[in-house]
Design a protein around this motif. Structure first.
Motif, short mmCIF file in Angstrom:
data_model
loop_
_atom_site.label_atom_id
_atom_site.label_comp_id
_atom_site.label_asym_id
_atom_site.label_seq_id
_atom_site.Cartn_x
_atom_site.Cartn_y
_atom_site.Cartn_z
N PRO A 156 -11.19 -1.30 -2.54
CA PRO A 156 -11.61 -2.70 -2.68
C PRO A 156 -10.49 -3.61 -3.14
O PRO A 156 -10.54 -4.80 -2.95
CB PRO A 156 -12.71 -2.61 -3.72
CG PRO A 156 -12.44 -1.36 -4.47
CD PRO A 156 -11.79 -0.43 -3.52
N SER A 157 -9.43 -3.05 -3.71
CA SER A 157 -8.33 -3.88 -4.20
C SER A 157 -7.01 -3.39 -3.65
O SER A 157 -6.81 -2.20 -3.46
CB SER A 157 -8.27 -3.85 -5.73
OG SER A 157 -9.44 -4.39 -6.28
N VAL A 158 -6.11 -4.32 -3.38
CA VAL A 158 -4.77 -4.01 -2.89
C VAL A 158 -3.77 -4.77 -3.74
O VAL A 158 -3.89 -5.98 -3.92
CB VAL A 158 -4.61 -4.40 -1.41
CG1 VAL A 158 -3.18 -4.15 -0.94
CG2 VAL A 158 -5.60 -3.66 -0.54
N ILE A 159 -2.81 -4.05 -4.28
CA ILE A 159 -1.71 -4.68 -5.02
C ILE A 159 -0.49 -4.65 -4.13
O ILE A 159 -0.16 -3.60 -3.55
CB ILE A 159 -1.43 -3.93 -6.34
CG1 ILE A 159 -2.65 -4.02 -7.26
CG2 ILE A 159 -0.21 -4.50 -7.03
CD1 ILE A 159 -2.48 -3.22 -8.53
N THR A 160 0.17 -5.79 -4.01
CA THR A 160 1.35 -5.88 -3.17
C THR A 160 2.54 -6.26 -4.03
O THR A 160 2.47 -7.17 -4.84
CB THR A 160 1.14 -6.96 -2.08
OG1 THR A 160 -0.04 -6.63 -1.34
CG2 THR A 160 2.32 -7.01 -1.13
N LEU A 161 3.64 -5.52 -3.85
CA LEU A 161 4.90 -5.79 -4.54
C LEU A 161 5.94 -6.13 -3.48
O LEU A 161 6.23 -5.31 -2.61
CB LEU A 161 5.35 -4.57 -5.36
CG LEU A 161 6.71 -4.66 -6.03
CD1 LEU A 161 6.71 -5.77 -7.08
CD2 LEU A 161 7.09 -3.33 -6.65
N THR A 162 6.47 -7.34 -3.54
CA THR A 162 7.43 -7.77 -2.54
C THR A 162 8.84 -7.37 -2.95
O THR A 162 9.07 -6.90 -4.07
CB THR A 162 7.38 -9.29 -2.35
OG1 THR A 162 7.80 -9.91 -3.57
CG2 THR A 162 5.99 -9.76 -1.97
N GLU A 163 9.78 -7.56 -2.03
CA GLU A 163 11.17 -7.24 -2.30
C GLU A 163 11.71 -8.08 -3.47
O GLU A 163 12.52 -7.61 -4.26
CB GLU A 163 12.01 -7.53 -1.05
CG GLU A 163 13.47 -7.21 -1.20
CD GLU A 163 14.25 -7.51 0.07
OE1 GLU A 163 13.65 -7.98 1.05
OE2 GLU A 163 15.47 -7.26 0.07
N ALA B 199 4.12 -1.49 -1.60
CA ALA B 199 5.42 -1.90 -2.12
C ALA B 199 6.41 -2.00 -0.98
O ALA B 199 6.42 -1.16 -0.07
CB ALA B 199 5.90 -0.90 -3.17
N ASP B 200 7.23 -3.03 -1.03
CA ASP B 200 8.25 -3.24 -0.01
C ASP B 200 9.27 -2.10 -0.05
O ASP B 200 9.49 -1.49 -1.10
CB ASP B 200 8.96 -4.58 -0.26
CG ASP B 200 9.85 -4.96 0.89
OD1 ASP B 200 9.38 -5.75 1.74
OD2 ASP B 200 11.00 -4.48 0.94
N LEU C 21 -0.49 4.96 -1.98
CA LEU C 21 0.70 4.19 -1.64
C LEU C 21 0.65 3.91 -0.15
O LEU C 21 0.42 4.82 0.65
CB LEU C 21 1.96 4.97 -2.00
CG LEU C 21 2.14 5.27 -3.49
CD1 LEU C 21 3.38 6.13 -3.69
CD2 LEU C 21 2.24 4.00 -4.29
N SER C 22 0.89 2.68 0.22
CA SER C 22 0.82 2.28 1.62
C SER C 22 2.17 2.49 2.29
O SER C 22 3.21 2.23 1.70
CB SER C 22 0.40 0.81 1.70
OG SER C 22 0.20 0.44 3.03
N ALA C 23 2.13 2.97 3.54
CA ALA C 23 3.36 3.19 4.31
C ALA C 23 3.06 2.97 5.78
O ALA C 23 1.92 3.01 6.23
CB ALA C 23 3.88 4.60 4.08
N ARG C 24 4.12 2.72 6.51
CA ARG C 24 4.06 2.59 7.96
C ARG C 24 4.11 3.98 8.57
O ARG C 24 4.87 4.83 8.12
CB ARG C 24 5.30 1.82 8.42
CG ARG C 24 5.12 0.74 9.36
CD ARG C 24 6.41 -0.02 9.70
NE ARG C 24 7.56 0.14 8.81
CZ ARG C 24 8.61 0.90 9.09
NH1 ARG C 24 8.68 1.52 10.23
NH2 ARG C 24 9.61 0.99 8.25
#
Length: 142
Positions: A60-67, A103-104, A129-132
């Motif tokens: 339900p939640s996504v945390i995004t960390l940019t470069e 995370a970027d 952890l999200s990845a391509r």
């Protein structure tokens, strides 16, 4: 001399003036009560690639960390000091202990580990952890 009464025409005339008035009123009502979608901020993110990544349902939640080190909680900018309180509130509201950290590729490893610690401290038990997804190299083990 006999005068015949004037004949009435058999043609039926429909007066559409009131129908047009109603249509204009409905159009004005729709235009006044409509809300327009606010533009969402675009988050520039280059996810790291992985050959073992697999698609999963996002929590339900996504945390995004940019470069640049900016943090977003479900596309809403947030500062690190407020992150734990916001996550605890979301966990209490939804009851789902899954969360995704995006995370970027060029973000600092220490910052990612620190965010995982903050997420765990806020009560989330399952952090993804999200990845391509990248294609495996020929001859490599699956």
């Amino acid at each position: 001399m006999q005068f015949a009464p004037p004949r009435r025409s058999n043609r039926t005339i429909i007066n559409v003036t009131s129908l047009i008035d109603v249509m204009f009123l409905m159009l004005i009502f729709v235009m006044v009560t409509s809300t327009f979608k606010e533009p969402q901020p675009a988050i520039q993110l280059d996810l790291p690639g992985s050959t073992s990544a697999r698609a999963v349902d996002e929590g339900p939640s996504v945390i995004t960390l940019t470069e640049q080190g900016a943090l977003y909680l479900d596309r809403t900018p947030i500062v690190e000091a407020e992150l734990v309180a916001a996550l605890r509130a979301r966990l209490a509201e939804s009851g789902d202990d899954r969360i995704v950290l995006r995370a970027d590729t060029n973000s600092q490893h220490g910052r990612v580990v620190h965010l995982i610690d903050l997420i765990k401290d806020s009560g989330y038990a399952r952090v993804s952890l999200s990845a391509r997804v990248e294609a495996a190299a020929p001859g490599s083990a699956p």
